[in-house]
Design an enzyme around this catalytic site. Structure first.
Site, short mmCIF file in Angstrom:
data_model
loop_
_atom_site.label_atom_id
_atom_site.label_comp_id
_atom_site.label_asym_id
_atom_site.label_seq_id
_atom_site.Cartn_x
_atom_site.Cartn_y
_atom_site.Cartn_z
CE1 TYR A 1 1.14 -0.35 4.40
CE2 TYR A 1 -0.08 1.90 4.43
CZ TYR A 1 0.81 0.96 4.98
OH TYR A 1 1.57 1.20 6.09
NE ARG B 1 6.75 4.44 0.41
CZ ARG B 1 6.37 5.58 1.51
NH1 ARG B 1 7.34 5.68 2.50
NH2 ARG B 1 5.22 5.96 1.68
NE ARG C 1 -5.42 -20.39 4.27
CZ ARG C 1 -4.42 -20.91 4.46
NH1 ARG C 1 -4.30 -22.33 4.22
NH2 ARG C 1 -3.48 -20.52 5.50
CG HIS D 1 0.83 -20.88 2.27
ND1 HIS D 1 -0.24 -21.85 2.63
CD2 HIS D 1 1.28 -20.21 3.40
CE1 HIS D 1 -0.29 -21.42 3.94
NE2 HIS D 1 0.35 -20.54 4.43
CD GLU E 1 10.02 1.95 10.32
OE1 GLU E 1 9.90 3.06 9.50
OE2 GLU E 1 9.89 0.75 9.83
#
Ligand code: PDD
Length: 280
Positions: free
Chosen positions: A31, A50, A98, A100, A174
């Site tokens: 995101y 980014r 579903r 992986h 951070e």
């Protein structure tokens, strides 16, 4: 609120994603949060760069060109009137049975929404706590899988603090959702970019603006001991801008008031936004 979902603009209440979406099942997505001031996106190219880096790191093809992203963003901003907004943009590996491993045919889910930003007043300062950084080794990817960050932030909120500063192997990394600066002997210091921190767009702008104004600043490792005797500590992010931390783990930072360097940098940041606004 009007949102964008997979090619359509629609009211938030009508936006639906299948429950098998890999974002929901695995947190398999990335995101961005892009501030918009008076209709002008803030550092859009840096945010899109980014985003490209995050997508590349999770091996998900960028579903749009920069031009297309720009157009979607402009349309979304126009549909959500209001001057200042934060655009949230999320891409997941889409719905699939579903399993992986990646699906053979990926149909990514692309979602954007807008939240109003209130004009921030000069902050009176907030409290922060420190915690061991329990996150993974790829914090440079802006991943939607934020469980560790959520738990770390919640720890701060539960003791009346606004942010958790993360320490890994004795060094400051951070915040749970922000970058960190400290001021030591008048010099503003922030940790260098690495796989252990998100390369914040606000962070980069602050370094650039301080250099242009010939204010002393540097990228350097910050030992925990230095954090604890810093004259000033700030947290920075697209939505919080630059906020001074006045108490850390219930002890005053410096004088216990927002510092003089913070105040200078805050003004420079507001001027930068003002210039962006008047470009409109
Ligand atoms: N988060 N580090 C982390 C872990 C973050 O989540 C963020 C921002 C930052 C600051 O990056 P920037 O200056 O580009 O916003 C640093 C956003 C705002 C969020 O998750 O809402």
């Amino acid at each position: 609120m009007i949102v964008y979902l997979n090619g359509e603009f629609l009211p938030l209440e009508e936006a639906r994603v299948p429950v098998l979406d890999r974002g929901f099942i695995f947190g398999d997505g990335v995101y961005e949060v892009i501030p918009v001031y008076a209709g002008q996106p803030f550092r859009l190219q840096e945010h899109l760069q980014r985003l490209e880096n995050s997508l590349k790191n999770i091996k998900l093809q960028n579903p749009k060109t920069r031009q297309q992203w720009t157009e979607i963003l402009e349309m979304l901003v126009a549909k959500n009137k209001g001057n200042d907004q934060a655009i949230y943009l999320q891409i997941t590996r889409g719905p699939a049975k579903r399993d992986h491993n990646f699906p053979t045919e990926v149909v990514p889910t692309v979602f954007l929404m807008s939240d109003p930003i209130k004009a921030p007043l000069p902050s009176p300062g907030v409290k922060a706590i420190t915690c061991a950084d329990i996150r993974w080794q790829h914090c440079d990817i802006k991943s939607i899988a934020l469980l560790a960050n959520v738990l770390l932030r919640q720890q701060a909120v539960e003791v009346g603090a606004a942010e958790t500063i993360l320490i890994r192997d004795g060094y400051v990394m951070e915040g749970a959702a922000s970058n960190v600066f400290v001021v030591v002997n008048g010099v503003a210091i922030t940790p260098p970019k690495s796989q252990f921190i998100l390369p914040g767009i606000t962070r980069d702008l602050i370094l650039e603006a301080m250099q242009a104004a010939q204010l002393p600043c540097q990228e350097a490792d910050i030992p925990e001991t230095q954090l604890r005797c810093a004259e000033e500590i700030w947290i920075t992010s697209s939505t919080r801008e630059i906020i001074p931390i006045i108490r850390l783990d219930d002890k005053p930072v410096g004088t216990g008031q927002p510092g003089a360097v913070w105040s200078q940098v805050w003004k420079i940041y507001q001027d930068y936004k003002q210039k962006l606004r008047s470009n409109g």
